[in-house]
Design a protein around this motif. Sequence first.
Motif, short mmCIF file in Angstrom:
data_model
loop_
_atom_site.label_atom_id
_atom_site.label_comp_id
_atom_site.label_asym_id
_atom_site.label_seq_id
_atom_site.Cartn_x
_atom_site.Cartn_y
_atom_site.Cartn_z
N CYS A 1 8.76 2.23 -0.51
CA CYS A 1 8.70 3.05 -1.72
C CYS A 1 7.50 2.60 -2.54
CB CYS A 1 10.00 2.97 -2.52
SG CYS A 1 10.45 1.35 -3.14
N ALA A 2 6.99 3.54 -3.33
CA ALA A 2 5.79 3.28 -4.11
C ALA A 2 5.81 4.14 -5.37
CB ALA A 2 4.55 3.58 -3.27
N SER A 3 5.05 3.71 -6.36
CA SER A 3 5.02 4.43 -7.63
C SER A 3 3.62 4.95 -7.92
CB SER A 3 5.47 3.51 -8.77
OG SER A 3 4.55 2.47 -8.97
N SER A 4 3.59 6.06 -8.60
CA SER A 4 2.32 6.66 -9.03
C SER A 4 2.56 7.43 -10.31
CB SER A 4 1.76 7.59 -7.95
OG SER A 4 2.57 8.75 -7.83
N MET A 5 1.45 7.88 -10.93
CA MET A 5 1.60 8.67 -12.15
C MET A 5 2.01 10.09 -11.83
SD MET A 5 1.26 6.59 -14.55
CE MET A 5 1.29 7.81 -15.87
N ARG A 6 1.52 10.62 -10.69
CA ARG A 6 1.78 12.02 -10.35
C ARG A 6 2.15 12.14 -8.88
NH1 ARG A 6 -2.39 11.93 -13.92
NH2 ARG A 6 -2.19 13.20 -15.78
N PRO A 7 2.85 13.18 -8.51
CA PRO A 7 3.20 13.39 -7.11
C PRO A 7 1.95 13.53 -6.24
CG PRO A 7 4.53 14.78 -8.51
CD PRO A 7 3.47 14.19 -9.39
N SER A 8 1.99 12.91 -5.09
CA SER A 8 0.87 12.99 -4.15
C SER A 8 1.33 12.50 -2.79
CB SER A 8 -0.30 12.13 -4.64
OG SER A 8 -1.33 12.10 -3.67
N TRP A 9 0.73 13.06 -1.73
CA TRP A 9 0.96 12.54 -0.38
C TRP A 9 -0.08 11.49 -0.02
CZ3 TRP A 9 5.57 13.16 0.96
CH2 TRP A 9 6.26 14.36 0.93
N ASP A 10 -1.04 11.26 -0.88
CA ASP A 10 -2.12 10.33 -0.59
C ASP A 10 -1.71 8.91 -0.98
OD1 ASP A 10 -5.63 10.14 -1.67
OD2 ASP A 10 -4.43 8.87 -0.36
N TRP B 1 3.72 -1.01 -4.58
CA TRP B 1 4.47 -0.79 -3.34
C TRP B 1 5.54 -1.87 -3.17
CZ3 TRP B 1 3.39 3.09 0.31
CH2 TRP B 1 2.25 3.86 0.05
N GLY B 2 6.62 -1.47 -2.51
CA GLY B 2 7.60 -2.45 -2.10
C GLY B 2 7.18 -3.08 -0.77
N GLN B 3 8.02 -3.98 -0.28
CA GLN B 3 7.68 -4.70 0.95
C GLN B 3 8.11 -3.95 2.20
OE1 GLN B 3 10.38 -5.23 -0.78
NE2 GLN B 3 11.98 -5.30 0.78
N GLN C 1 7.69 -4.42 -9.97
CA GLN C 1 8.22 -4.77 -8.65
C GLN C 1 9.07 -3.63 -8.12
OE1 GLN C 1 10.67 -8.32 -8.57
NE2 GLN C 1 10.09 -8.78 -6.46
N LEU C 2 8.94 -3.35 -6.83
CA LEU C 2 9.78 -2.39 -6.14
C LEU C 2 10.39 -3.12 -4.94
CD1 LEU C 2 7.02 -0.76 -7.16
CD2 LEU C 2 8.29 1.17 -6.22
N VAL C 3 11.69 -3.00 -4.79
CA VAL C 3 12.38 -3.69 -3.71
C VAL C 3 13.25 -2.70 -2.95
CG1 VAL C 3 13.96 -5.54 -3.08
CG2 VAL C 3 12.40 -5.84 -5.02
#
Length: 122
Positions: free
Chosen positions: A96-105, A112-114, A2-4
């Motif tokens: 805000c969002a999480s990923s394994m690696r940096p990306s603009w995509d 993702w948060g709300q 969860q991302l808030v």
Amino acid sequence: VQLVESGGGLVQPGGSLRLSCVVSGFTLPYYNIAWFRQAPGKEREGVSGISGSDDGNTYYADSVKGRFTISRDNDKNTVYLQMNSLKPEDTAVYLCASSMRPSWDPSRYNYWGQGTQVTVSS
């Protein structure tokens, strides 16, 4: 997982806001966290990110360089976005969002948060 997000609001041009993204369900330092924004009728665009490494390398969109600063507090599992010298064109929902690696995509981000609304207006 969860991302808030929090910290959005109405601010006058030239003002400041600090957004927070509290993450749960995974260990913050191991993942890249990025801030995106989306204004009505526009595509989602990357604003800033901080990589999942000990160094926490940061990156910024050209439109916010020198005005926004991203940081993280591993103990609080929180990523911050300090926004200074805000302009009307910064008005958007910030996510805000999480990923394994940096990306603009955005498609590279799996959680993702709300979102939190930022409005810059006099």
